[in-house]
Scaffold this active site. Structure first.
Site, PDB file in Angstrom:
ATOM      1  N   ARG A   1       0.825  -1.217   0.000  1.00 49.28           N
ATOM      2  CA  ARG A   1       0.000   0.000   0.000  1.00 49.28           C
ATOM      3  C   ARG A   1       0.861   1.270   0.000  1.00 49.28           C
ATOM      4  O   ARG A   1       0.470   2.282  -0.564  1.00 49.28           O
ATOM      5  CB  ARG A   1      -0.938  -0.011   1.208  1.00 49.28           C
ATOM      6  CG  ARG A   1      -2.107  -0.961   1.019  1.00 49.28           C
ATOM      7  CD  ARG A   1      -3.050  -0.949   2.183  1.00 49.28           C
ATOM      8  NE  ARG A   1      -4.276  -1.675   1.860  1.00 49.28           N
ATOM      9  CZ  ARG A   1      -5.257  -1.894   2.709  1.00 49.28           C
ATOM     10  NH1 ARG A   1      -5.169  -1.440   3.949  1.00 49.28           N
ATOM     11  NH2 ARG A   1      -6.336  -2.562   2.333  1.00 49.28           N
TER      12      ARG A   1
ATOM     13  N   LYS B   1     -18.569 -14.534   6.126  1.00 54.44           N
ATOM     14  CA  LYS B   1     -20.011 -14.276   6.252  1.00 54.44           C
ATOM     15  C   LYS B   1     -20.688 -13.896   4.943  1.00 54.44           C
ATOM     16  O   LYS B   1     -20.133 -13.147   4.140  1.00 54.44           O
ATOM     17  CB  LYS B   1     -20.240 -13.159   7.277  1.00 54.44           C
ATOM     18  CG  LYS B   1     -19.839 -13.553   8.697  1.00 54.44           C
ATOM     19  CD  LYS B   1     -20.178 -12.442   9.673  1.00 54.44           C
ATOM     20  CE  LYS B   1     -19.874 -12.868  11.102  1.00 54.44           C
ATOM     21  NZ  LYS B   1     -20.200 -11.824  12.072  1.00 54.44           N
TER      22      LYS B   1
ATOM     23  N   GLY C   1      -8.026  -6.936   0.762  1.00 54.89           N
ATOM     24  CA  GLY C   1      -8.242  -7.560   2.063  1.00 54.89           C
ATOM     25  C   GLY C   1      -7.525  -8.886   2.250  1.00 54.89           C
ATOM     26  O   GLY C   1      -6.359  -9.056   1.896  1.00 54.89           O
TER      27      GLY C   1
ATOM     28  N   GLY D   1     -13.064  -3.670   1.457  1.00 58.62           N
ATOM     29  CA  GLY D   1     -14.406  -3.119   1.651  1.00 58.62           C
ATOM     30  C   GLY D   1     -14.816  -2.189   0.529  1.00 58.62           C
ATOM     31  O   GLY D   1     -15.961  -2.208   0.065  1.00 58.62           O
TER      32      GLY D   1
END
Length: 397
Positions: free
Chosen positions: A37, A201, A354, A377
């Site tokens: 990053r 999830k 992620g 996200g």
């Protein structure tokens, strides 16, 4: 979607505030374990320095929840920036306090100032207007190059843009690259187009799945989220992770896939364990026969073979979410095998940030992928069809 372009701004000798995403992983000794990053931000920083700009950098690290916490200090980031840029990096010990304001005010052309962790300020995550105003007062120009947090309406991402007109704000090279790449991927993919969707999830991926179905030809489900679908199909999933309140949603997704003619793949076997731990007893079982007190923690070899067969003819692959608990070596094999197959294919391969980016980096395949997003996200929200709060002010109307 066309964004305000950094190349069209008059930057010469200006003071530029660049919001970066230096939220990098650290080891137990406080050393940066993956600087991707930071390296991704260098193009924008160097472009501004080449225009004789004074550059102010801001970022968050972790979740200090509005309090000063030494564990989340950006001092290691300042050191890494110094190594990569081969320039001195002035460090401010606060964000909008006396040290930051005085150093920002005294900053000369081609000098670089890195502010302390922006989330040490409680107002950052509340999009506090007072904080936005103080940050904006430091510079003449605002550049957002932090794709990874552009889905957050935070002071340094969203609120600050109110204090700069279109002649004095723009997207950095990284942000523009991410938005352009995902735009082409969703609107003009080379087919067959497959999405590999994993993670723990369904709730975190629900809208993305709904939005992806009309665009893709195949969907491959893995990770903990698979068990919500398997339970809805009437399978015995034991003590595996499940979201009972989303069983109906899982059925709707499967029905919609069938209606649209999208091939929807679910695991046929799993590696089950008697507890969630590295030293757990594990065994291979079919997806329909997970023992009552056991939990599925990885896809099994039959699923790997099935998925590889299904992926063999695709031309575009979007991967968001691992196939199992890849952090534990014992349950990383499924994710690793799929990663190697995807990396070796001739398809355009896009990794949605992620955990998936961490996974491919861990096994040394990051250079083999066509594109690795810096934001998990944020990339998910783009896939959901949303316009990100940090991007909206930068769109040319």
């Amino acid at each position: 979607m066309e964004l305000l372009n950094i190349k069209k701004l008059d930057l010469e000798k200006k003071k530029v505030f660049i919001r970066c995403d230096f939220n990098v992983p650290m080891d137990e000794f406080g050393n940066i374990s993956d600087d991707r990053r930071i390296r991704s931000a260098l193009a924008t920083i160097n472009f501004c320095l080449d225009q004789d700009c004074a550059v102010i950098l801001a970022s968050h690290l972790g979740r200090p929840e509005g309090k000063v916490n030494e564990k989340y200090s950006l001092i290691p980031v300042a050191r890494r920036l110094h190594q990569l840029l081969k320039r001195d990096v002035i460090f401010a010990s606060d964000v909008v306090g006396e040290d930051a304001v005085s150093k920002a005010s005294a900053l000369k052309a081609t000098e670089i100032l890195l502010l302390e962790n922006i989330r040490f300020e409680a107002g950052e995550t509340n999009d506090d207007e007072e904080l936005s105003k103080k940050l904006a007062a430091m510079a003449d120009v605002y550049i957002n190059d932090a794709f990874g947090v552009s889905h957050r309406a935070h002071s340094s991402v969203h609120g600050i843009t109110k204090y700069f007109d279109d002649e004095h704000r723009a997207a950095g090279f990284l942000l523009e690259k991410e938005i352009t790449f995902f735009g082409k991927l969703i609107n003009e993919p080379v087919r067959p187009f497959a999405a590999i969707v994993g993670g723990s999830k369904v709730s975190g991926k629900l809208e993305a799945l709904v939005n992806l179905l009309p665009k893709v030809d195949k969907v491959f489900i893995g990770g903990g989220m698979a068990f919500t679908f398997l339970k809805q199909m009437g399978y015995n999933i034991g003590a595996s992770l499940v979201e009972d309140d989303l069983l109906d949603d899982a059925q709707k997704i499967m029905d919609e896939a069938k209606k649209l003619g999208v091939k929807f793949y679910l695991p046929v076997d799993v590696v089950a364990a008697d507890k969630f731990a590295e030293d757990a007893v594990s065994k291979l079982v079919t997806a329909q026969e997970i023992p009552d007190d056991w939990m599925g923690l990885d896809i099994g070899p039959a699923t790997v073979r099935l998925y590889r067969e299904g992926l063999s003819d695709v031309q575009t692959v979007l991967w968001n979410g691992p196939m199992g608990v890849y952090e534990m070596d014992k349950f990383a094999r499924g994710s690793s095998k799929i990663a190697h197959f995807v990396a070796d294919s001739y398809a355009t391969t896009v990794v949605g940030g992620g955990d998936t980016a961490d996974l491919v980096q861990r096994i040394g395949l990051d250079e083999e992928m066509s594109f690795i997003s810096t934001g998990g996200g944020a990339s998910l929200e783009l896939l959901e069809g949303k316009i990100l709060p940090g991007v909206l002010p930068l769109i040319i109307q």
